[in-house]
Design a protein around this motif. Structure first.
Motif, PDB file in Angstrom:
ATOM      1  N   ASN A 289       0.808  -1.024  -0.119  1.00 31.59           N
ATOM      2  CA  ASN A 289      -0.047   0.008   0.143  1.00 31.59           C
ATOM      3  C   ASN A 289       0.807   1.164   0.205  1.00 31.59           C
ATOM      4  O   ASN A 289       0.430   2.485   0.465  1.00 31.59           O
ATOM      5  CB  ASN A 289      -1.030   0.160   1.104  1.00 31.59           C
ATOM      6  N   ASP A 290       1.914   1.359  -0.414  1.00 32.42           N
ATOM      7  CA  ASP A 290       2.760   2.380  -0.476  1.00 32.42           C
ATOM      8  C   ASP A 290       2.154   3.446  -1.688  1.00 32.42           C
ATOM      9  O   ASP A 290       1.847   2.829  -2.810  1.00 32.42           O
ATOM     10  CB  ASP A 290       4.517   2.101  -1.038  1.00 32.42           C
ATOM     11  N   GLY A 291       2.709   4.464  -1.521  1.00 36.02           N
ATOM     12  CA  GLY A 291       2.377   5.777  -2.534  1.00 36.02           C
ATOM     13  C   GLY A 291       2.915   6.648  -2.531  1.00 36.02           C
ATOM     14  O   GLY A 291       3.591   7.184  -1.274  1.00 36.02           O
ATOM     15  N   THR A 292       3.341   7.437  -3.499  1.00 38.08           N
ATOM     16  CA  THR A 292       3.985   8.657  -3.592  1.00 38.08           C
ATOM     17  C   THR A 292       3.330   9.717  -4.423  1.00 38.08           C
ATOM     18  O   THR A 292       2.513   9.416  -5.521  1.00 38.08           O
ATOM     19  CB  THR A 292       5.428   8.646  -4.139  1.00 38.08           C
ATOM     20  N   ALA A 319       0.683  10.657  -9.378  1.00 37.06           N
ATOM     21  CA  ALA A 319       0.866   9.698  -8.123  1.00 37.06           C
ATOM     22  C   ALA A 319       0.932   8.380  -8.642  1.00 37.06           C
ATOM     23  O   ALA A 319       0.751   8.171  -9.848  1.00 37.06           O
ATOM     24  CB  ALA A 319      -0.636   9.882  -7.589  1.00 37.06           C
ATOM     25  N   ARG A 320       1.866   7.659  -7.895  1.00 34.29           N
ATOM     26  CA  ARG A 320       2.223   6.320  -8.190  1.00 34.29           C
ATOM     27  C   ARG A 320       1.973   5.341  -7.020  1.00 34.29           C
ATOM     28  O   ARG A 320       2.306   5.958  -5.698  1.00 34.29           O
ATOM     29  CB  ARG A 320       3.746   5.918  -8.757  1.00 34.29           C
ATOM     30  N   PHE A 321       1.204   4.392  -6.907  1.00 30.31           N
ATOM     31  CA  PHE A 321       0.787   3.794  -5.879  1.00 30.31           C
ATOM     32  C   PHE A 321       0.609   2.123  -5.969  1.00 30.31           C
ATOM     33  O   PHE A 321       0.491   1.784  -7.175  1.00 30.31           O
ATOM     34  CB  PHE A 321      -0.519   4.161  -5.261  1.00 30.31           C
ATOM     35  N   GLU A 322       0.558   1.464  -5.003  1.00 33.54           N
ATOM     36  CA  GLU A 322       0.502   0.160  -4.941  1.00 33.54           C
ATOM     37  C   GLU A 322      -1.057  -0.211  -4.660  1.00 33.54           C
ATOM     38  O   GLU A 322      -1.782   0.673  -4.025  1.00 33.54           O
ATOM     39  CB  GLU A 322       1.204  -0.806  -3.989  1.00 33.54           C
ATOM     40  N   ILE A 323      -1.758  -1.327  -5.202  1.00 33.24           N
ATOM     41  CA  ILE A 323      -2.909  -1.658  -4.969  1.00 33.24           C
ATOM     42  C   ILE A 323      -2.896  -2.707  -3.580  1.00 33.24           C
ATOM     43  O   ILE A 323      -2.163  -3.824  -3.673  1.00 33.24           O
ATOM     44  CB  ILE A 323      -3.599  -2.484  -6.264  1.00 33.24           C
ATOM     45  N   PRO A 324      -3.586  -2.706  -2.701  1.00 28.33           N
ATOM     46  CA  PRO A 324      -3.524  -3.644  -1.427  1.00 28.33           C
ATOM     47  C   PRO A 324      -4.146  -4.948  -1.733  1.00 28.33           C
ATOM     48  O   PRO A 324      -5.160  -5.084  -2.481  1.00 28.33           O
ATOM     49  CB  PRO A 324      -4.434  -2.858  -0.522  1.00 28.33           C
TER      50      PRO A 324
END
Length: 812
Positions: A289-292, A319-324
């Motif tokens: 669940n990281d995001g920048t 924005a760049r992010f992971e999907i939980p």
């Protein structure tokens, strides 16, 4: 002698705010008894608008205060050797209000008691709107990156979160528009869809309304959030630097800088942030669940003449992010196939059972979005009673979604983008008791969609390794791909009038809309808001009717309405009919009263009847959603808010919301796969935002001139959900601790109650320079917040656990 011009007594108790269709401008000239200009200090206060600011005139006593929300203000003028002046100022028009203040020489000794309670309520506002001023915005709870604006809006009665900070006003789904400095943004601005409309730290004031909506606003009508960004009006170089960090490895840095000369203003802002809790996770472990995020903007404003103003803004956000992940997607598991009736072992046995399928885990799905935007606005004053404005915007927005080879049950990929060109022209006319405004707008959006998926380890539908044999999908294709492009062309024209007749106030408007994408439709929408002020009771009663024409959300709409999606399951051909615009009627009746010159109570009850009710469905656990429309929906409820602006050392609010909603089948649009591809032809079920009881409160105590404390709480009685698996199957995906917070008898999430606390201290303050430190603690009880739960139409979403943040703000 002290000159004190009092606000009329009629202003002491009145009605809440009219929907703010525009802001006004105040041009003050302060002169001495001989008519010469005097450099002075001006304090301007409107408690109803939560507005309080202090300005300095130039050496000639002139001051131009722009972008003031409509309402009643109290101006306090002070200059050395002159008596203080207190005057009422009423802003009702986009046209500048010119006012000359003549000072008198002060006596040797003099004192005065100044109160702003006369501005607590505006009795001549015909509709209701919730206002947020600079003090509320600056002392807000620190939000996770990417959702500061959404958190502020969600604190108001009638608004609810679903997963990933998607706002829902009065039960409406997907239909919130932000109007930033006059430019409407009608796409979804939640973290998983796009960048924030504006960072809360860059905002000076917010107007939020869900009824009595002016005719100039259209297309996305669940709720309208009007945002005025922060701009210093004092000459010279000014800026603000913000640094915050906290739990979940969260950090953010933000700078806003501005230089103002006599006619020119040049501004620059930039920010960057990161967090380990970007989206709402689906399990308490908060996997992947990281995001920048990052953004920068440049703005330039030029006073071409006293009658002409030009503003240019350029902005880029990313924005760049992971999907939980779910438990199975993260850790892997043995799951039964279609032939299994006894279950599977928790760990791999020596001889793998033939009726079990091993899901390896290790999924990593990521997303990103990028947006580049440019806006231009020009304003011209034709006469003291007539003003014209032109606004334009162009932007390029892209959204991507990626899956690694270990993704399950789908390896999905998406590359969507749109290009938008927007134009608005309007004319405002002041005539006697009336404020007319008429205008036209055009919005051309060029959509491009590209979506595909592959079922891992699946050669055909009869393969026992296929996810479709696990009860997740019972029909469909092992691979799927779609690509499409099409323009979304929308035009509108409107006329509206605000008139005051004694103690009556009326806002009336008429709007025409044309929508052309998959369908070609026109609509005419009348709107009216009426209020009556009763001076003896100090109460204002108001009612409104809004006819709405609401265009579907364009995210993935080409696929959602395409024959390609229909081919996934031919047993339900009605699902993939084109998604129609919504047509409906909004009704509201409410009252407002002030108590003791310090408290304001707003109460409203409402009803919404909508045909082709807009919603969305999410594809499994990918986070990718598609627009749908139900046959109709009926939503009704009540709201109340008790607010104290400043009472001694105390300020704060308490609010309550009650919402009931039902939606009727059949449904059109969406991307339904296998068992999810159901489409009853009749019947109804609770709307996904049918939360019966919501209570929010926050109280602030000013312990010392430079120190304050605040506490608050949030109670939610729980949203409904539509289960499509058994509790045991859900426990495999999400864990038993999540399932324990669900009531499968009532098909509702169990209630939850959270608390928060804040402390703020001014470390340094001198003239225009200050350093402020604020600490926040949220979810003090470490409650598991099940905001939303996975089912046919919604994804799973859990709120953050206990978290702490520190925010340092330096201004100069």
């Amino acid at each position: 002698m002290l000159k004190r011009v009092l606000v009329p007594a009629v202003l002491l108790c009145a009605f809440p705010l009219l929907a703010q269709s525009n802001t006004g401008e105040l041009r003050l000239s302060v002169v001495d008894p001989s008519g010469l200009g005097v450099k002075s200090t001006i304090e301007l206060v409107s408690q109803a608008n939560q507005y309080r600011n202090t300005f300095a005139t130039d050496d000639h006593g002139y001051l131009d205060i722009q972008r003031l929300p409509y309402g009643i203000y109290q101006a306090r003028i002070q200059a050395p050797a002159f008596a203080q002046v207190l005057e009422a100022v009423e802003i009702r028009s986009a046209l500048p209000l010119n006012r000359t203040i003549r000072l008198k020489v002060a006596p040797v000794s003099e004192s005065v008691k100044v109160s702003a309670s006369d501005t607590l309520i505006d009795p001549w506002r015909a509709g209701s709107v919730n206002e947020m001023g600079l003090e509320t915005i600056q002392s807000r709870l620190t939000a996770l990156p990417g959702r500061s604006m959404q958190d502020l809006v969600n604190s108001e009665p009638g608004w609810l979160y679903e997963g990933n900070a998607v706002l829902h006003p009065r039960g409406s789904e997907y239909q919130t528009q932000f109007v930033v400095d006059g430019i409407p943004l009608t796409d979804n601005r939640s973290p998983s869809f796009g960048p924030e409309a504006a960072d809360a730290g860059d905002v000076e004031s917010i107007a939020i309304y869900t009824a009595g909506i002016p005719a100039e606003f259209g297309r996305k009508m669940g709720g309208v959030v009007e945002v005025n960004t922060l701009r210093k009006q004092d000459p010279g170089f000014h800026g603000q630097f913000t640094l915050f960090g906290g739990t979940y490895a969260t950090g953010d840095v933000d700078t806003e800088d501005q230089y103002t000369s006599k006619r020119d203003t040049l501004g620059f802002s930039a920010s960057g942030g990161m967090t380990g809790h970007y989206l709402n996770p689906v399990v308490p472990q908060n996997y992947t669940n990281d995001g920048t995020i990052g953004d920068f903007s440049v703005n330039y404003e030029r006073e071409l003449s006293p009658k002409d103003r030009l503003t240019l803004i350029a902005r880029h956000e990313l924005a760049r992010f992971e999907i939980p992940n779910e438990l199975v997607q993260q850790n892997g598991a043995y799951l039964p196939n279609a032939n299994n009736t006894t279950g599977c072992p928790p760990v791999p046995p020596a001889d793998e059972p033939t009726d079990c399928v091993f899901v390896p885990g290790g999924q990593l799905q990521t997303g990103d979005n990028f947006e580049t935007m440019g806006t231009a606005s020009y304003q011209h004053i034709f006469s003291p009673d007539t003003l014209g404005a032109l606004r334009g915007m162009a932007r390029d927005n892209s959204i991507d979604f990626y899956s690694n080879p270990s993704s399950w049950p789908l390896i999905a990929t998406q590359h969507n983008d749109f290009k938008e060109v927007y134009f608005n022209g309007s004319v405002s006319v002041h005539h006697g008791r009336q404020e007319w405004k008429t205008g036209v707008e055009s919005d051309d959006i060029f959509l491009h969609e590209n979506f595909n998926y592959v079922m891992p380890d699946c050669a055909n539908l009869s393969d026992p390794q296929c996810p479709i044999t696990l009860g997740i999908l019972d029909a469909g294709a092992t691979t799927f791909a779609f690509a499409g492009s099409r323009p979304d062309l929308e035009q509108a024209a409107y006329v509206q009038d605000a008139v005051r007749l004694g103690n009556w106030s009326v806002n009336a408007g008429l709007r025409w809309d044309h929508y052309q994408l998959l369908l070609n439709q026109n609509a005419v929408s009348p709107r009216v808001a009426i209020s009556r002020y009763f001076p003896l009771a100090g109460v204002n009663i108001h009612g409104s009717y809004d006819r709405i024409f609401q265009t579907p959300s364009f995210e993935n709409i080409l696929l959602s309405s395409s024959p390609s999606a229909e081919s996934l399951d031919t047993s339900v051909p009605a699902v993939q009919l084109p998604v129609h615009p919504s047509h409906g009627s909004y009704y509201e009746l409410g009252a407002t009263k002030a108590f003791f010159g310090r408290l304001r109570l707003d109460t409203n009850m409402f009803r919404r009847d909508v045909n082709n009710y807009a919603d969305d469905n999410q594809v499994l656990s990918t986070g990718i959603s598609f627009p749908i429309a139900f046959s109709k929906a009926v939503l009704y409820g009540a709201e109340g808010k008790l607010e104290v602006q400043r009472w001694g050392r105390f300020s704060g609010f308490g609010s309550y919301s009650y919402i009931v909603g039902n939606a009727w089948f059949p449904v059109t649009g969406g991307l339904f796969l296998g068992d999810n591809a159901i489409n009853p032809t009749s019947g109804h079920f609770p709307d996904s935002q049918d939360q019966r009881n919501t209570v929010r409160d926050r109280m602030r105590f000013q312990a010392a001139p430079r120190l304050w404390f605040a506490v608050g709480s949030d109670y939610n009685s729980g949203l409904p959900f539509q289960p499509d698996l058994t509790p045991q199957q859900y426990a495999t995906e999400y864990g038993q601790v999540v399932i324990d917070h669900l009531n499968f008898v009532r098909d509702r999430i169990r209630p939850y109650f959270t608390q928060n606390a804040s402390v703020g201290v001014d470390l340094f303050e001198r003239e225009k320079q200050s350093i402020h430190l604020q600490g926040d603690a949220e979810n003090l009880g470490n409650t598991l917040e099940v905001i939303d739960f996975g089912g046919l139409f919604s994804g799973n979403a859990l709120g953050p656990a206990r978290q702490y943040t520190l925010r340092l703000v330096t201004t100069f």
